[in-house]
Design a protein around this motif. Structure first.
Motif, short mmCIF file in Angstrom:
data_model
loop_
_atom_site.label_atom_id
_atom_site.label_comp_id
_atom_site.label_asym_id
_atom_site.label_seq_id
_atom_site.Cartn_x
_atom_site.Cartn_y
_atom_site.Cartn_z
N ALA A 135 -11.48 10.94 -7.68
CA ALA A 135 -10.08 10.54 -7.79
C ALA A 135 -9.78 9.33 -6.90
CB ALA A 135 -9.16 11.71 -7.42
N VAL A 136 -10.30 9.37 -5.66
CA VAL A 136 -10.07 8.24 -4.75
C VAL A 136 -10.70 6.97 -5.30
CG1 VAL A 136 -10.61 7.35 -2.45
CG2 VAL A 136 -9.84 9.71 -2.72
N VAL A 137 -11.91 7.08 -5.83
CA VAL A 137 -12.60 5.90 -6.38
C VAL A 137 -11.82 5.32 -7.56
CG1 VAL A 137 -14.65 5.17 -7.66
CG2 VAL A 137 -14.89 6.53 -5.59
N ILE A 138 -11.38 6.16 -8.48
CA ILE A 138 -10.67 5.68 -9.67
C ILE A 138 -9.35 5.02 -9.27
CG2 ILE A 138 -9.51 6.41 -11.79
CD1 ILE A 138 -11.64 8.65 -11.98
N ALA A 139 -8.60 5.67 -8.39
CA ALA A 139 -7.31 5.12 -7.99
C ALA A 139 -7.47 3.81 -7.23
CB ALA A 139 -6.55 6.15 -7.14
N LEU A 140 -8.42 3.74 -6.31
CA LEU A 140 -8.61 2.53 -5.52
C LEU A 140 -9.06 1.37 -6.40
CD1 LEU A 140 -10.30 3.70 -2.19
CD2 LEU A 140 -7.97 2.90 -2.55
N VAL A 141 -9.99 1.63 -7.31
CA VAL A 141 -10.48 0.55 -8.18
C VAL A 141 -9.35 0.04 -9.08
CG1 VAL A 141 -12.03 0.01 -10.09
CG2 VAL A 141 -12.87 1.26 -8.11
N GLY A 142 -8.57 0.96 -9.65
CA GLY A 142 -7.46 0.54 -10.50
C GLY A 142 -6.43 -0.29 -9.75
N CYS A 143 -6.02 0.19 -8.57
CA CYS A 143 -5.03 -0.55 -7.78
C CYS A 143 -5.59 -1.87 -7.27
CB CYS A 143 -4.56 0.31 -6.60
SG CYS A 143 -3.66 1.80 -7.08
N HIS A 144 -6.86 -1.88 -6.86
CA HIS A 144 -7.47 -3.10 -6.35
C HIS A 144 -7.51 -4.18 -7.42
CE1 HIS A 144 -11.04 -5.70 -5.64
NE2 HIS A 144 -10.54 -5.73 -4.43
N ASN A 145 -7.89 -3.83 -8.64
CA ASN A 145 -7.93 -4.82 -9.71
C ASN A 145 -6.53 -5.26 -10.12
OD1 ASN A 145 -10.83 -5.32 -10.94
ND2 ASN A 145 -10.76 -3.17 -10.33
N VAL A 200 0.83 -1.20 0.00
CA VAL A 200 0.00 0.00 0.00
C VAL A 200 0.87 1.25 0.00
CG1 VAL A 200 -1.72 1.30 1.31
CG2 VAL A 200 -1.92 -1.18 1.11
N ASP A 201 1.92 1.27 0.82
CA ASP A 201 2.80 2.45 0.89
C ASP A 201 3.56 2.67 -0.41
OD1 ASP A 201 1.98 2.89 3.45
OD2 ASP A 201 3.74 1.98 4.40
N VAL A 202 4.01 1.57 -1.04
CA VAL A 202 4.88 1.69 -2.21
C VAL A 202 4.09 1.89 -3.50
CG1 VAL A 202 6.64 0.50 -3.59
CG2 VAL A 202 6.67 0.32 -1.09
N LEU A 203 2.98 1.16 -3.66
CA LEU A 203 2.28 1.15 -4.95
C LEU A 203 0.97 1.92 -4.94
CD1 LEU A 203 2.79 -2.60 -5.97
CD2 LEU A 203 4.16 -0.62 -6.63
N VAL A 204 0.19 1.79 -3.88
CA VAL A 204 -1.16 2.35 -3.88
C VAL A 204 -1.17 3.81 -3.47
CG1 VAL A 204 -3.49 2.10 -2.97
CG2 VAL A 204 -2.11 0.06 -3.42
N LEU A 205 -0.54 4.13 -2.34
CA LEU A 205 -0.62 5.49 -1.80
C LEU A 205 -0.11 6.57 -2.77
CD1 LEU A 205 -1.53 7.06 0.66
CD2 LEU A 205 0.76 6.81 1.62
N PRO A 206 1.03 6.40 -3.43
CA PRO A 206 1.47 7.44 -4.38
C PRO A 206 0.46 7.68 -5.50
CG PRO A 206 3.28 5.97 -3.88
CD PRO A 206 2.06 5.35 -3.30
#
Length: 386
Positions: free
Chosen positions: A334-344, A265-271
């Motif tokens: 923005a939060v929705v788009i980023a979370l969905v992309g990283c989650h998938n 999460v720190d390395v890939l998702v949060l940025p």
């Protein structure tokens, strides 16, 4: 006991076929490289073997060193002809890799009954609906779990700002924001042109063509600018997030990060989340300007309005809240788009097919959630009178 051997001379490690008769049973010993050349060389012997009057046959492939689809098919064909005559056939001795090739050469049985297509009854449709609903609930729970991890990671960043990977965040800002300016500006400008042109045609019938300025201003600032920008970003950056992280998952780079004790999460998702939260409001402002510019072009040339008249009518027709409503939505989208992309991307199972499937799901899910969230905001703002 009698034996017959057929060799393909002149080739190194040529495939061989040795047949031993043991009463009413045959032992067929295969050795060497069973490739296309071998299959052609022993074709006549295999055909003769398939006509033997026996009760059982064993193909011993322990000594086979190589096997391609042609060689596997030749063995399969002979075994299939024997089985159709009631002969008990066994193929033994193939290694794991060769067995996979041999299994893929299974013969199609034209006499096999074709399973009729399933008939969709009401119960089947309800079952499919329930299954998809259950899958959607599991996906939602997983997304909420990822959101919780991101919130915790943001809390750690607030306490220790150096935990945020600045280089990665800036790189994502450039990739998702700066490079998206041309496509966002062009599409919003064209949508503004179409909206103003069609609005002017309709309002001119009532002698209120000047209200086209109000139509363009309110539509672009409240809905069109942010919604179109979010959809473009979802299709462009959301899919990129899923593909990038999914490819890292396939290459076991995500496993390597966890092995080194680093937080995914720190390395890939949060940025990516932080970058998109910064970028999308800025892109929304740019999209609003582009959409208004497209509407202004039509108003200036078709309605014969001057620049001063357009700006005066725009200022009278829209309020500051018309602009702020669209801007307030941007961080949530923005939060929705980023979370969905990283989650998938993190849901990739380890194959190239899975990367493509999860990337497609990321785009579809993010656009769907953005539209649903936009509808919720529209109703909420209407209820509070904004």
């Amino acid at each position: 006991m009698r034996a017959a051997t057929i060799d393909r001379a002149g080739a190194e490690a040529a495939g061989t076929l040795s047949v031993d008769s043991r009463g009413d049973a045959l032992v067929v010993r295969l050795a060497g490289a069973w490739t296309l050349e071998t299959a052609l060389a022993v074709d006549a012997a295999l055909r003769e073997l398939a006509e033997r009057q026996v009760r059982g046959a064993t193909f011993d492939a322990t000594a086979v060193t190589r096997l391609d689809s042609a060689g596997a098919w030749a063995i399969r064909r002979t075994a299939g002809r024997l089985e159709r005559r009631g002969v008990s056939v066994e193929v033994a001795g193939l290694g794991e890799g060769l067995r996979a090739i041999f299994d893929k050469a299974a013969l199609h049985d034209p006499t096999a009954a074709v399973e009729p297509p399933p008939r969709w009854s009401l119960l089947d449709q309800l079952e499919a609906l329930g299954r998809r609903s259950s899958e959607g609930l599991r996906t939602g729970r997983s997304l909420l779990g990822l959101l919780g991890q991101v919130v915790v990671a943001l809390g750690r960043v607030v306490l220790r700002p150096t935990r945020l990977r600045g280089t990665a965040t800036v790189a994502q800002i450039e990739a998702t924001g700066v490079t998206a300016l041309p496509i966002v500006g062009l599409l919003c400008f064209l949508v503004g042109v179409v909206l103003a042109y069609m609005g002017a045609l309709q309002l001119a019938r009532f002698g209120a063509a000047v209200l086209t300025v109000n139509l363009v201003g309110i539509s672009v600032l409240r809905e069109i600018g942010i919604l179109l920008t979010a959809i473009i970003v979802a299709g462009r950056s959301g899919s990129a997030f899923a593909a990038q992280i999914g490819t890292m998952k396939v290459n076991q780079e995500v496993d390597a990060l966890e092995t080194m004790g680093l937080s995914v999460v720190d390395v890939l998702v949060l940025p990516r989340v932080v970058a998109l939260v910064i970028v999308l409001p800025a892109l929304t402002v740019f999209a609003d300007v582009a959409g208004l510019a497209g509407g202004a072009v039509i108003c200036l040339f078709q309605l014969d309005l001057s620049t001063g008249q357009f700006l005066s009518q725009l200022a009278a027709g829209v309020t500051i809240w018309s602009f702020l409503v669209g801007l307030i939505k941007a961080p949530f989208f923005a939060v929705v788009i980023a979370l969905v992309g990283c989650h998938n991307g993190l849901a990739v199972s380890g194959s190239a097919e899975s990367v493509g499937r999860q990337t497609t799901r990321a785009v579809v899910e993010s656009i769907f959630l953005v539209i649903v969230l936009n509808a919720i905001f529209a109703i909420a703002f209407a209820e509070i009178g904004i």
